[in-house]
Scaffold this motif. Structure first.
Motif, PDB file in Angstrom:
ATOM      1  N   ARG A   1      25.431  11.902   4.263  1.00 40.29           N
ATOM      2  CA  ARG A   1      26.135  10.614   4.353  1.00 40.29           C
ATOM      3  C   ARG A   1      27.556  10.797   3.845  1.00 40.29           C
ATOM      4  N   THR A   2      28.461   9.915   4.267  1.00 37.07           N
ATOM      5  CA  THR A   2      29.825   9.981   3.750  1.00 37.07           C
ATOM      6  C   THR A   2      30.212   8.647   3.120  1.00 37.07           C
ATOM      7  N   LEU A   3      31.016   8.742   2.079  1.00 30.74           N
ATOM      8  CA  LEU A   3      31.558   7.536   1.450  1.00 30.74           C
ATOM      9  C   LEU A   3      32.790   7.124   2.253  1.00 30.74           C
ATOM     10  N   PHE A   4      32.788   5.894   2.774  1.00 32.52           N
ATOM     11  CA  PHE A   4      33.878   5.443   3.639  1.00 32.52           C
ATOM     12  C   PHE A   4      34.422   4.126   3.095  1.00 32.52           C
ATOM     13  N   ASN A   5      35.498   4.208   2.325  1.00 34.03           N
ATOM     14  CA  ASN A   5      36.085   3.011   1.693  1.00 34.03           C
ATOM     15  C   ASN A   5      35.069   2.309   0.776  1.00 34.03           C
ATOM     16  N   LEU A   6      35.492   1.206   0.209  1.00 37.85           N
ATOM     17  CA  LEU A   6      34.663   0.536  -0.795  1.00 37.85           C
ATOM     18  C   LEU A   6      34.333  -0.886  -0.359  1.00 37.85           C
ATOM     19  N   ARG A   7      33.216  -1.381  -0.883  1.00 36.14           N
ATOM     20  CA  ARG A   7      32.807  -2.765  -0.620  1.00 36.14           C
ATOM     21  C   ARG A   7      33.018  -3.603  -1.872  1.00 36.14           C
ATOM     22  N   ARG A   8      33.177  -4.906  -1.674  1.00 33.38           N
ATOM     23  CA  ARG A   8      33.306  -5.773  -2.855  1.00 33.38           C
ATOM     24  C   ARG A   8      32.055  -5.695  -3.718  1.00 33.38           C
ATOM     25  N   SER A   9      30.886  -5.567  -3.078  1.00 35.18           N
ATOM     26  CA  SER A   9      29.644  -5.518  -3.871  1.00 35.18           C
ATOM     27  C   SER A   9      29.619  -4.268  -4.755  1.00 35.18           C
ATOM     28  N   ASP A  10      30.224  -3.150  -4.289  1.00 33.78           N
ATOM     29  CA  ASP A  10      30.273  -1.941  -5.132  1.00 33.78           C
ATOM     30  C   ASP A  10      31.023  -2.242  -6.421  1.00 33.78           C
ATOM     31  N   ALA A  11      32.174  -2.916  -6.272  1.00 36.51           N
ATOM     32  CA  ALA A  11      33.022  -3.197  -7.434  1.00 36.51           C
ATOM     33  C   ALA A  11      32.312  -4.157  -8.387  1.00 36.51           C
ATOM     34  N   GLU A  12      31.718  -5.208  -7.825  1.00 33.93           N
ATOM     35  CA  GLU A  12      31.073  -6.208  -8.686  1.00 33.93           C
ATOM     36  C   GLU A  12      29.889  -5.603  -9.440  1.00 33.93           C
ATOM     37  N   GLU A  13      29.050  -4.839  -8.737  1.00 30.35           N
ATOM     38  CA  GLU A  13      27.887  -4.219  -9.402  1.00 30.35           C
ATOM     39  C   GLU A  13      28.341  -3.207 -10.437  1.00 30.35           C
ATOM     40  N   PHE A  14      29.390  -2.447 -10.120  1.00 30.25           N
ATOM     41  CA  PHE A  14      29.842  -1.431 -11.069  1.00 30.25           C
ATOM     42  C   PHE A  14      30.302  -2.085 -12.371  1.00 30.25           C
ATOM     43  N   PHE A  15      31.019  -3.207 -12.259  1.00 31.75           N
ATOM     44  CA  PHE A  15      31.500  -3.840 -13.495  1.00 31.75           C
ATOM     45  C   PHE A  15      30.365  -4.506 -14.291  1.00 31.75           C
ATOM     46  N   GLU A  16      29.293  -4.899 -13.619  1.00 29.00           N
ATOM     47  CA  GLU A  16      28.111  -5.358 -14.380  1.00 29.00           C
ATOM     48  C   GLU A  16      27.538  -4.188 -15.176  1.00 29.00           C
ATOM     49  N   THR A  17      27.520  -3.012 -14.537  1.00 26.28           N
ATOM     50  CA  THR A  17      26.996  -1.804 -15.200  1.00 26.28           C
ATOM     51  C   THR A  17      27.867  -1.421 -16.390  1.00 26.28           C
ATOM     52  N   ILE A  18      29.186  -1.526 -16.213  1.00 23.75           N
ATOM     53  CA  ILE A  18      30.126  -1.204 -17.280  1.00 23.75           C
ATOM     54  C   ILE A  18      29.818  -2.012 -18.539  1.00 23.75           C
ATOM     55  N   ASN A  19      29.609  -3.295 -18.331  1.00 24.28           N
ATOM     56  CA  ASN A  19      29.359  -4.166 -19.478  1.00 24.28           C
ATOM     57  C   ASN A  19      28.073  -3.766 -20.184  1.00 24.28           C
ATOM     58  N   ARG A  20      27.077  -3.382 -19.380  1.00 20.36           N
ATOM     59  CA  ARG A  20      25.787  -2.986 -19.941  1.00 20.36           C
ATOM     60  C   ARG A  20      25.924  -1.666 -20.712  1.00 20.36           C
ATOM     61  N   LEU A  21      26.657  -0.711 -20.139  1.00 17.25           N
ATOM     62  CA  LEU A  21      26.713   0.639 -20.733  1.00 17.25           C
ATOM     63  C   LEU A  21      27.899   0.857 -21.666  1.00 17.25           C
ATOM     64  N   GLN A  22      28.837  -0.109 -21.673  1.00 17.89           N
ATOM     65  CA  GLN A  22      30.069   0.061 -22.466  1.00 17.89           C
ATOM     66  C   GLN A  22      30.774   1.377 -22.085  1.00 17.89           C
ATOM     67  N   LEU A  23      30.864   1.622 -20.781  1.00 19.68           N
ATOM     68  CA  LEU A  23      31.472   2.860 -20.284  1.00 19.68           C
ATOM     69  C   LEU A  23      32.984   2.799 -20.347  1.00 19.68           C
ATOM     70  N   LYS A  24      33.616   3.882 -20.721  1.00 21.09           N
ATOM     71  CA  LYS A  24      35.071   3.971 -20.565  1.00 21.09           C
ATOM     72  C   LYS A  24      35.448   5.445 -20.516  1.00 21.09           C
ATOM     73  N   ALA A  25      36.667   5.702 -20.031  1.00 28.46           N
ATOM     74  CA  ALA A  25      37.110   7.094 -19.989  1.00 28.46           C
ATOM     75  C   ALA A  25      38.491   7.160 -20.610  1.00 28.46           C
ATOM     76  N   GLY A  26      38.798   8.285 -21.216  1.00 31.52           N
ATOM     77  CA  GLY A  26      40.082   8.417 -21.895  1.00 31.52           C
ATOM     78  C   GLY A  26      41.257   8.388 -20.926  1.00 31.52           C
ATOM     79  N   ALA A  27      42.393   7.819 -21.405  1.00 33.14           N
ATOM     80  CA  ALA A  27      43.588   7.783 -20.566  1.00 33.14           C
ATOM     81  C   ALA A  27      44.825   8.062 -21.423  1.00 33.14           C
ATOM     82  N   THR A  28      45.779   8.775 -20.838  1.00 34.88           N
ATOM     83  CA  THR A  28      47.080   8.942 -21.480  1.00 34.88           C
ATOM     84  C   THR A  28      47.979   7.830 -20.954  1.00 34.88           C
ATOM     85  N   LEU A  29      48.625   7.084 -21.877  1.00 29.62           N
ATOM     86  CA  LEU A  29      49.481   5.960 -21.480  1.00 29.62           C
ATOM     87  C   LEU A  29      50.935   6.407 -21.294  1.00 29.62           C
TER      88      LEU A  29
END
Ligand SMILES: NC(=O)c1ccc[n+]([C@@H]2O[C@H](COP(=O)([O-])OP(=O)(O)OC[C@H]3O[C@@H](n4cnc5c(N)ncnc54)[C@H](OP(=O)(O)O)[C@@H]3O)[C@@H](O)[C@H]2O)c1
Ligand SMILES: [Zn+2]
Ligand SMILES: [Zn+2]
Length: 336
Positions: free
Chosen positions: A279-307
């Motif tokens: 299968r190939t990933l072809f652009n993104l859906r709104r449902s992908d973004a919404e579900e991912f941010f629900e997961t973020i809140n549950r897992l408290q996920l973050k990644a380091g960034a240089t500002l």
């Protein structure tokens, strides 16, 4: 407002962007205007600037990992009010009428518009967007600079992960361990999925082990110790396809994440492709973004960034291109 514009393709080393004054946009009916706090740097921005991807709008403001505050609302806006935190990612708009849009598969819409490519993006002080394509972020308990890198690698990784159909107790392979694979590993782990990472550099092998991978090495040198239920390939390397397929259990799914790839040759159909799916990933859906941010809140996920300050946007692009960032991601601080 101030904005970095791209007028013609050039190598990042030649500093192709120009910081100029442009008219500040205003929210039309159904739109919000977002005062941009931060915008993350994505490899796709470099591909657009350097001409690996054509210019679809000229001049264009790049940037599609945007976090900001709603500071103007058009008529009939219902999901946002002034002062709300909002996020904008690669999916800027779609036609809302075609068979894909009507079945929540707007990633295939022939009229899809991408932020910072078809429409102006986030290396600027303000942006307007239809409220339907903007993400409400007021409930996400992270700093804007922690959220920005989630907007592209995070959502795309989650979308690729969903395509694998991997379940609790399964074994998932990840080829290439960049920022996108990191988020997939974390989401998979939280679901009790074992992760096997093949990547070449000692830096990325170390990163995968530190993130908790069950196994991490370069599979072209050291054999993955077991068969896998599914695999995601991240880099645009077609030569990884057959080895990855050979690692799959029967019924296994291989997901290709990249937007382009070098030629793919499968020599042994019976052993490596028969009984497997690609299968190939072809652009993104709104449902992908919404579900991912629900997961973020549950897992408290973050990644380091240089500002980086807004004025140093081109330095950020250069260091990202050269792989010289101290943290996995670069984020431009625009306001706040
Ligand atoms: N399809 C879509 O709609 C969509 C949307 C968003 C993003 N994406 C794609 O998702 C991917 C994002 O991942 P990313 O930015 O995290 O990946 P990346 O940085 O392009 O690659 C991840 C890692 O793969 C390894 N790698 C690179 N070239 C390789 C090669 N020729 N052979 C073997 N390994 C190689 C590198 O690690 P080592 O040096 O350790 O090997 C690299 O750090 C991109 O390909 C992007 O185009 C797709
Ligand atoms: Zn991106
Ligand atoms: Zn459509």
């Amino acid at each position: 407002m101030r904005a970095w514009i791209l007028e013609k393709h050039a190598k990042i080393e030649e500093r192709p962007l120009k910081l100029v004054e442009v008219p500040t946009p205003h929210a039309q009916e159904g739109e919000i205007r977002v005062k941009i706090l931060v915008c993350g740097v994505c490899r796709t921005d470099i591909h657009i600037a350097e001409g690996d991807l054509p210019l679809r709008k000229c001049p264009v403001i790049l940037g599609h990992e945007i976090v900001g505050i709603v500071d103007e609302v058009g008529e009939n806006v219902r999901r946002f009010k002034l002062g709300d935190r909002a996020g904008i990612y690669w999916l800027y708009n779609s036609c809302k009428k075609c068979k894909y849009c009507l079945s929540h598969r707007e990633n295939y819409c022939p009229d899809i518009k991408s932020t910072g490519w078809d429409e102006d993006g986030g290396y600027a002080e303000y942006i307007t967007i239809s409220e339907e394509y903007s993400l409400p972020l007021s409930d996400v308990h992270l700093e804007p600079s922690e959220i920005a890198p989630l907007m592209c690698p995070g959502i795309a990784g989650y979308a690729a992960f969903k395509l694998t159909e991997t379940q609790t107790g399964d074994k998932l392979g990840l080829y290439g361990f960049g920022p996108t694979a990191y988020f997939v590993l974390k989401v998979a782990q939280s679901m009790g999925i074992e992760t096997y990472v093949s990547t070449r550099s000692t830096k990325n092998i170390g990163g995968a082990k530190k993130a908790g991978a069950n196994w991490a090495a370069d599979a072209s040198r050291e054999r993955i110790p077991c068969k896998l239920d599914s695999v995601i390939i991240f880099p645009p390397a077609g030569n990884l396809v057959e080895p990855a397929l050979s690692q799959l259990e029967k019924g296994g799914i291989l997901v290709m994440a990249p937007v382009n790839a070098s030629p793919i040759v499968i020599e042994n159909y019976s052993e490596n492709l028969w009984g497997h799916s690609i299968r190939t990933l072809f652009n993104l859906r709104r449902s992908d973004a919404e579900e991912f941010f629900e997961t973020i809140n549950r897992l408290q996920l973050k990644a380091g960034a240089t500002l980086f300050p807004f004025e140093e946007t081109q330095d950020a692009l250069l260091l990202a291109k050269q792989g010289k960032l101290e943290q996995p991601n670069a984020v431009i601080k625009i306001a706040g």
